[in-house]
Design an enzyme around this catalytic site. Sequence first.
Site, PDB file in Angstrom:
ATOM      1  N   ARG A 257       0.820  -1.220   0.000  1.00 39.18           N
ATOM      2  CA  ARG A 257       0.000   0.000   0.000  1.00 39.18           C
ATOM      3  C   ARG A 257       0.851   1.266   0.000  1.00 39.18           C
ATOM      4  O   ARG A 257       0.412   2.301  -0.509  1.00 39.18           O
ATOM      5  CB  ARG A 257      -0.952  -0.009   1.195  1.00 39.18           C
ATOM      6  CG  ARG A 257      -2.098  -0.953   0.951  1.00 39.18           C
ATOM      7  CD  ARG A 257      -3.142  -0.840   2.023  1.00 39.18           C
ATOM      8  NE  ARG A 257      -4.381  -1.464   1.571  1.00 39.18           N
ATOM      9  CZ  ARG A 257      -5.350  -1.828   2.372  1.00 39.18           C
ATOM     10  NH1 ARG A 257      -5.261  -1.641   3.663  1.00 39.18           N
ATOM     11  NH2 ARG A 257      -6.439  -2.376   1.882  1.00 39.18           N
TER      12      ARG A 257
ATOM     13  N   GLY B 159     -10.600  -8.105  -0.405  1.00 38.87           N
ATOM     14  CA  GLY B 159      -9.341  -8.326   0.297  1.00 38.87           C
ATOM     15  C   GLY B 159      -8.915  -9.783   0.302  1.00 38.87           C
ATOM     16  O   GLY B 159      -7.744 -10.104   0.047  1.00 38.87           O
TER      17      GLY B 159
ATOM     18  N   GLY C 146     -14.239  -3.144   0.452  1.00 40.18           N
ATOM     19  CA  GLY C 146     -15.546  -2.501   0.598  1.00 40.18           C
ATOM     20  C   GLY C 146     -15.770  -1.432  -0.445  1.00 40.18           C
ATOM     21  O   GLY C 146     -16.863  -1.296  -0.998  1.00 40.18           O
TER      22      GLY C 146
HETATM   23  P1  ADP Z   1     -13.421 -10.916  -0.051  1.00 40.56           P
HETATM   24  O1  ADP Z   1     -12.581 -10.341   1.058  1.00 40.56           O
HETATM   25  O2  ADP Z   1     -12.601 -11.392  -1.203  1.00 40.56           O
HETATM   26  O3  ADP Z   1     -14.535 -10.001  -0.447  1.00 40.56           O
HETATM   27  P2  ADP Z   1     -15.084 -12.353   1.814  1.00 40.56           P
HETATM   28  O4  ADP Z   1     -14.533 -11.506   2.935  1.00 40.56           O
HETATM   29  O5  ADP Z   1     -16.479 -12.142   1.427  1.00 40.56           O
HETATM   30  O6  ADP Z   1     -14.125 -12.240   0.527  1.00 40.56           O
HETATM   31  O7  ADP Z   1     -14.974 -13.888   2.206  1.00 40.56           O
HETATM   32  C1  ADP Z   1     -13.766 -14.498   2.499  1.00 40.56           C
HETATM   33  C2  ADP Z   1     -13.947 -15.594   3.496  1.00 40.56           C
HETATM   34  O8  ADP Z   1     -14.958 -16.513   3.109  1.00 40.56           O
HETATM   35  C3  ADP Z   1     -12.670 -16.384   3.634  1.00 40.56           C
HETATM   36  O9  ADP Z   1     -12.113 -16.141   4.896  1.00 40.56           O
HETATM   37  C4  ADP Z   1     -13.113 -17.825   3.464  1.00 40.56           C
HETATM   38  O10 ADP Z   1     -12.544 -18.697   4.414  1.00 40.56           O
HETATM   39  C5  ADP Z   1     -14.615 -17.747   3.667  1.00 40.56           C
HETATM   40  N1  ADP Z   1     -15.302 -18.856   3.008  1.00 40.56           N
HETATM   41  C6  ADP Z   1     -15.200 -19.255   1.729  1.00 40.56           C
HETATM   42  N2  ADP Z   1     -15.932 -20.358   1.498  1.00 40.56           N
HETATM   43  C7  ADP Z   1     -16.525 -20.691   2.659  1.00 40.56           C
HETATM   44  C8  ADP Z   1     -17.374 -21.755   3.070  1.00 40.56           C
HETATM   45  N3  ADP Z   1     -17.778 -22.688   2.214  1.00 40.56           N
HETATM   46  N4  ADP Z   1     -17.773 -21.783   4.353  1.00 40.56           N
HETATM   47  C9  ADP Z   1     -17.353 -20.829   5.201  1.00 40.56           C
HETATM   48  N5  ADP Z   1     -16.550 -19.810   4.883  1.00 40.56           N
HETATM   49  C10 ADP Z   1     -16.126 -19.722   3.624  1.00 40.56           C
HETATM   50 MG    MG Z   2     -12.957 -10.206   3.157  1.00 46.55          MG
END
Ligand code: ADP
Ligand code: MG
Length: 376
Positions: A37, A328, A351
């Site tokens: 960053r 993230g 976000g």
């Molecule tokens: P991003 O940060 O890319 O937007 P999110 O914060 O929405 O993604 O989600 C990420 C989290 O979702 C990860 O920590 C991952 O472990 C969790 N995750 C993915 N698949 C599952 C699942 N089947 N059950 C529970 N948690 C999950």
């Molecule tokens: Mg996330």
Amino acid sequence: MSVPVLEDLGDLDGRRVLLRADFNVPLKGGEITDDLRIRAALPTIQWLLEQGAIVTACSHLGRPKGEPDPKYSVEPVRARLAELAPEVTLLENLRFDPGETANDPAFVQKLIEGQDAYVNDAFGASHRAHASIVGPPRFLPSAAGRLLEREVDVLLPLRADPARPFVVILGGAKVSDKLGVIDALSKVADSLIIGGGMCFTFLAAQGHSVGSSLLEEDQIETCKRLLESDVTIHIPSDITALGPGGKIGDPSAGGEVRQMGASLPDGWMGLDIGPGTAAEFTDVILEARTVLWNGPMGVFEDPRFEAGTRAVAQALADTRAFTVVGGGDSAAAIKQFGLDDEVDHVSTGGGASLELLELGDLPGLEALRGASNAHD
Ligand code: ADP
Ligand code: MG
């Protein structure tokens, strides 16, 4: 009306510029574990310095509670910045003052005192109407820095005129976290791919049993409505699941890992898409011309459940489509697989990228458009 960019600031020789950056770096024991960053702000900093500007940077770091807290001091950032751009002065953590998050006019005045211009390069904070984001453009000629400019240039066209087929891959933990963006993108995308924790609410909406998987009962109706809408939705046809007694992140706890169909027995927890689904999703991604990926396909932090996320990341690397990664954890995943250089854009804001895709605007962008030097 577009957002003013650095070239719209006029002559900066000898002028003082306040730069709002996103130096919210990960720290461990007071050490920066990833300085991405800070390095990401360098193109903007270099440009400003080349114009002869005197640069004062500011950022938040972590979540201090509106008062000084040595744990969140910007000192480690200051030390790294002194190596990368010694000419730049860095203010203390903005959130040491309650006026930052409260968007207090008195705090805005304090920030802009003695400054001649303002630059926002903090994309990851631009969905917040905080003092340092929305305040200065009311008083100073203002512009988006290079990083913010690039994020907007990549993300906004996805809402308007993406090269088709436009495939949106959504995963991560919960449907409810991403409902706004799912709704918005289902209107522009040609197809949605659903994986991660959220796929079980979609599977439940189709009548499958989901065992002990993540399920949001109150979103089942929403998922039904989406499944019946015009957009094509791909949901998993097989699942990698963890049996009773197993523990996420701890293989030594036991528990069987098994490939199953789309229905899971009681006590089994779906933690990744299965290999058949990974192959199906790969085919869709390879046929696409634009791909947006937000949210891992499984609990990729546990090597037993990373295969689906890895397959999708690899498909993004292999497709000829224009590829964008937001979020993230998705960004961390693609980095973990060493494929971050194989995609066209990895967004620096979780976000903020979701909100920009959902609403087409951010408080920080609106503020810049209202600046005195903005043009039609
Ligand atoms: P991003 O940060 O890319 O937007 P999110 O914060 O929405 O993604 O989600 C990420 C989290 O979702 C990860 O920590 C991952 O472990 C969790 N995750 C993915 N698949 C599952 C699942 N089947 N059950 C529970 N948690 C999950
Ligand atoms: Mg996330």
